[in-house]
Every structure is written in C-alpha cells, then in structure tokens.
Design a protein around this motif. Sequence first.
Motif, PDB file in Angstrom:
ATOM      1  N   SER A 127       0.819  -1.211   0.000  1.00 48.40           N
ATOM      2  CA  SER A 127       0.000   0.000   0.000  1.00 48.40           C
ATOM      3  C   SER A 127       0.852   1.260   0.000  1.00 48.40           C
ATOM      4  O   SER A 127       0.357   2.352  -0.281  1.00 48.40           O
ATOM      5  CB  SER A 127      -0.942   0.002   1.210  1.00 48.40           C
ATOM      6  OG  SER A 127      -0.232   0.222   2.418  1.00 48.40           O
ATOM      7  N   GLN A 459      -0.667  -0.415   6.820  1.00 45.84           N
ATOM      8  CA  GLN A 459      -0.566   0.215   8.131  1.00 45.84           C
ATOM      9  C   GLN A 459      -1.857   0.094   8.942  1.00 45.84           C
ATOM     10  O   GLN A 459      -1.830  -0.151  10.147  1.00 45.84           O
ATOM     11  CB  GLN A 459      -0.175   1.689   7.982  1.00 45.84           C
ATOM     12  CG  GLN A 459       0.078   2.402   9.303  1.00 45.84           C
ATOM     13  CD  GLN A 459       1.150   1.721  10.149  1.00 45.84           C
ATOM     14  OE1 GLN A 459       2.152   1.237   9.623  1.00 45.84           O
ATOM     15  NE2 GLN A 459       0.936   1.678  11.457  1.00 45.84           N
ATOM     16  N   HIS A 460      -3.005   0.232   8.286  1.00 47.84           N
ATOM     17  CA  HIS A 460      -4.267   0.186   9.029  1.00 47.84           C
ATOM     18  C   HIS A 460      -4.561  -1.210   9.584  1.00 47.84           C
ATOM     19  O   HIS A 460      -5.381  -1.357  10.492  1.00 47.84           O
ATOM     20  CB  HIS A 460      -5.426   0.647   8.137  1.00 47.84           C
ATOM     21  CG  HIS A 460      -5.779  -0.341   7.054  1.00 47.84           C
ATOM     22  ND1 HIS A 460      -5.177  -0.316   5.814  1.00 47.84           N
ATOM     23  CD2 HIS A 460      -6.650  -1.382   7.023  1.00 47.84           C
ATOM     24  CE1 HIS A 460      -5.675  -1.287   5.068  1.00 47.84           C
ATOM     25  NE2 HIS A 460      -6.559  -1.956   5.774  1.00 47.84           N
ATOM     26  N   ALA A 461      -3.910  -2.248   9.033  1.00 48.49           N
ATOM     27  CA  ALA A 461      -4.174  -3.619   9.476  1.00 48.49           C
ATOM     28  C   ALA A 461      -3.049  -4.183  10.343  1.00 48.49           C
ATOM     29  O   ALA A 461      -3.163  -5.311  10.839  1.00 48.49           O
ATOM     30  CB  ALA A 461      -4.385  -4.522   8.262  1.00 48.49           C
ATOM     31  N   ARG A 463      -1.792  -3.388  13.452  1.00 48.22           N
ATOM     32  CA  ARG A 463      -2.058  -3.636  14.868  1.00 48.22           C
ATOM     33  C   ARG A 463      -2.988  -4.832  15.071  1.00 48.22           C
ATOM     34  O   ARG A 463      -2.806  -5.621  15.995  1.00 48.22           O
ATOM     35  CB  ARG A 463      -2.654  -2.381  15.513  1.00 48.22           C
ATOM     36  CG  ARG A 463      -1.663  -1.228  15.579  1.00 48.22           C
ATOM     37  CD  ARG A 463      -0.553  -1.507  16.572  1.00 48.22           C
ATOM     38  NE  ARG A 463       0.541  -0.562  16.452  1.00 48.22           N
ATOM     39  CZ  ARG A 463       0.522   0.693  16.882  1.00 48.22           C
ATOM     40  NH1 ARG A 463      -0.578   1.176  17.454  1.00 48.22           N
ATOM     41  NH2 ARG A 463       1.573   1.461  16.732  1.00 48.22           N
ATOM     42  N   GLN A 464      -3.978  -4.966  14.197  1.00 47.23           N
ATOM     43  CA  GLN A 464      -4.880  -6.111  14.323  1.00 47.23           C
ATOM     44  C   GLN A 464      -4.133  -7.416  14.099  1.00 47.23           C
ATOM     45  O   GLN A 464      -4.310  -8.387  14.846  1.00 47.23           O
ATOM     46  CB  GLN A 464      -6.038  -6.000  13.328  1.00 47.23           C
ATOM     47  CG  GLN A 464      -7.025  -7.175  13.425  1.00 47.23           C
ATOM     48  CD  GLN A 464      -8.164  -7.054  12.424  1.00 47.23           C
ATOM     49  OE1 GLN A 464      -8.056  -6.338  11.439  1.00 47.23           O
ATOM     50  NE2 GLN A 464      -9.251  -7.743  12.677  1.00 47.23           N
TER      51      GLN A 464
END
Length: 481
Positions: A127, A459-461, A463-464
């Motif tokens: 991304s 980046q948005h995924a 931490r999950q």
Amino acid sequence: MRGSPDDTPADLRSGLDLHLDLTGDRGVGRSLETALREAVRRGRLTAGTRLPGTRSLAADLGLSRGTVVQAYTQLIAGGWLTGVPGSGTRVTDVLPESDTSETADHGPPELRATALGDLRPGRPDVSTFPRADWVAGVRRVMAAMESEQMGYPDPAGMPALRSAVAEYVSRTRGVWASAGSTVITAGFTQALALLARTFRGLGTRRAATENPGFAAHRELLAAAGIDPVPLAVDAGGSDPARLPDGAGFALLTPAHQHPWGVVLAPGRRSAFIDWARRNDAYVIEDDYDGEFRYDQQPVGAMQALAPDRVIYAGSTSKTLAPGARLGWLVVPAPLRRPLLRTVRETGSTPPVIDQLVLADLLSRGSYDRHVRRARLAYRRRRHELAERLAVVTDTPLTGVAAGLHTLLPVASEAAERELVATAERAGLLLQGLHTADYWYPMDEERPAALLIGYATPPQHAWRQALDMLVSLVSGPSRTSG
C-alpha cells in the motif's frame, strides 16, 4: 435531431475488436446474435463491456448495418445487452435467469474469504508503493522518450536504467558495477531462471543451495536440469565446508540469510570465493533485502570481494512491490554473452516504459526517499513486534534486526503446524519452516519456527494482525524457551 453514439464515424467508434464466429447455416443475422450471446455467456465479453457501434461493427464484419441493429435489438430484448442513450450498447450486469447455472460452470473458482491478518514473509507493505512518483515518472518518460525506444529493446536492458542501477548498487551496497556489467530482469525469480538455463548450457549439473532455503528456488533449478544440493546453515551463515563436489555455483543470501536471518561470517565469505576460484565456479548473491538493516549500517555486498566470481542480484520486490517485476544482475564478464543469449532466446526483457520510469525514480532520488521511509516504518514494526512478544513468551526472535521478516522458534514441527493451522482458522495467515517447505529433505527433527512477515500488512491492518499473533502465542505454550 441529435446524432446517437452509433452515428459516429466508424474509424472513431471501432474501439473494441471482437472475435466472432459467424459460420453456420442459420443466416448471418442469427449467427451474429448467437455469437454475441455465447461471448457473453462464456465470459469473453464481461458485464459492462461497451460494444462497438452498429456502423463500425457492420464495417468490421462486412455486414449491413440493419443486420447488426437487428441482432443488438434481439439481445437487448433477451436481457443480454442494454442500450443506454448517450452511452451506447453494453453487456448487461445480470444475465438472464435461464443461463445463470451454465455461466457458473464457466466462471472462475470462488476465492477464499479475505483474511483478517497477513503475516506471511517476503512481502513489503504494497500500500506504500509510491504511486504519485511513479505516475509523475510515466508522464516525464512518455514526454521525453523517442519513438525508436519503443522498438525491440537491448536484451541487457535500457541503457538509462543500467546506468542508474549501477550507480545505485555501487553507492548503497558497495557493488563493483557499471552499465556494461548490469543486466535488467523481471525480478529475481526470472533472473535465477535465466542464470540456471545459462549454467545448464555451460555444462553445470549441480548447485549448492542453502538449507533451510526458499523452496521455489530449488524447484526452479531442478526444472532447468540442475540438481540443488543442500548446504547447511548455522549461526555463521552457510557453511562452505559442506560444499558439494562438482557444483557449478552456490546460491547464497549473505547479508540476511533467508529464512534464518543470520549474516554470512567474513571468513566464510572468503572461503566461498576461494572455492569458486579453485573450481572455476561462481556465487550467486541474492541481495533480496539488503537495504533494510535496523541495528547498524547494512553489511556490504559480497560481490565487492570478487567481482569476477560473484553474480550480484537485486530487485524492487521488497523495496517497491513484487508486482513491479523489475530486478537486476551484475554479471562477471565471462558470463555476459551466454546470459544475454539466453535472454534473447526467451524474449524476457522487461517492458521499456517500466524500465525508464524506474531509471527516472533512481536518478531523481525518489527511490532512495521511498526506501528510507520504508526502512523507518519496518524498523518500528519489528521493535513493536519484539516488545509485544517478549511479554507473552521467553523465546527470543531469531536473526539480526533486518529485512521484512523474523523467526520465532517453536518446540517442534507438530507445534509449528498446529500454530499455523490455528492462526488460519482465526483469519491470520502465517508460515513456518516446515509448513512452507524450507527444509530439504523434510525431517521432523529439524528446528521449527514461525516466519513472521511484519512488513506485509498495510498500516491500518498492522495492529490487528499483531494482536492476533500475540493472542496465538500467548495460548498454551508451544514456543521453545
């Protein structure tokens, strides 16, 4: 009366070429209708495809316009096509009810549901691909390039990119390179395929490959007729004392052994070079992630110790994205002519425009800036990963702080397989030394470990995915402490 889209001259409306079989004894009108229906039903014309205007299709097929208008009208009435004023004739989004089952038979298999987290190794965060820089590069290249550059390219690659790559690897990795010694490839896998075919043509039948090592590379060598012989790896990297007799080359990852993550010791580097010189052999240095070292300056390329015996290989797969399909080789003089002969025989030169765009990014410093941003992001992720895992397990991560992955040792092959399977059921994709066939031959007594690709998630995924991994590891202990 305003003209319809079909009133546009044929030479401007023929934006889509169609292969239609109009043979048969049902008349050209019915044959055209049948051919279009079959093209839609079998997926050759997909939903939303805009068809040629009736005048242009009639001209292409040598039919009267009335015949085409009649066929379109029948297919619109049957629900196969839609006619939208001002937008032309398109394939409908939903096929007629009577044909849905047959269409399903010809469609692609269903894709697996998207995973919640992906920590498989060997992948950057795609991304972050520098789209704006790439698009700007395309515009500059297209505005400046000469028409002759769109002819058949030099099998070694575009001169501009070879010069830019030679400057880059010399500056950042200490490689002895020039435009003349550099060959542009479509990534390392293709580069290795070209080298394997070249070495096989020169009489090589055996090659040393690291164990553990990437299974796809062993398979590629075997497909070229070269027997991959395992070369043991320990804390000092690949062991040159285990080099097999008769090997024409050794395939190594000296800066960051894949997957074990160790650095090839200086004495062993010298030993491999001595072996290559004594045996008229070579070392292929796969510098797959050499730009990413987090605890100190990156280790310089092995090639600088012996440019006459080491083939240096790099690519954009870990820095930009695997889909960029661009890489390079710095090749000793005796191998250049046979390698380029192989390139010509296989017709495998990467696209000219992509080569020129990468040359543009390298010369302007955009590539360096992207690598620095990625290095900082991945360093933070690795640090966070180590901190989080240290809370739930006493087992330290294996290997130096570098690259896009690390290893977490586990107690056994069975434990590794159970962890990978449990993670997949929970929606987290992982790989292990055994589950991904890094060992050869396979042996359940060999060490087991999870390969954690901390660069992979966007980046948005991130931490999950990290939370899921920590939850997995904090369950009943299977790690080796």
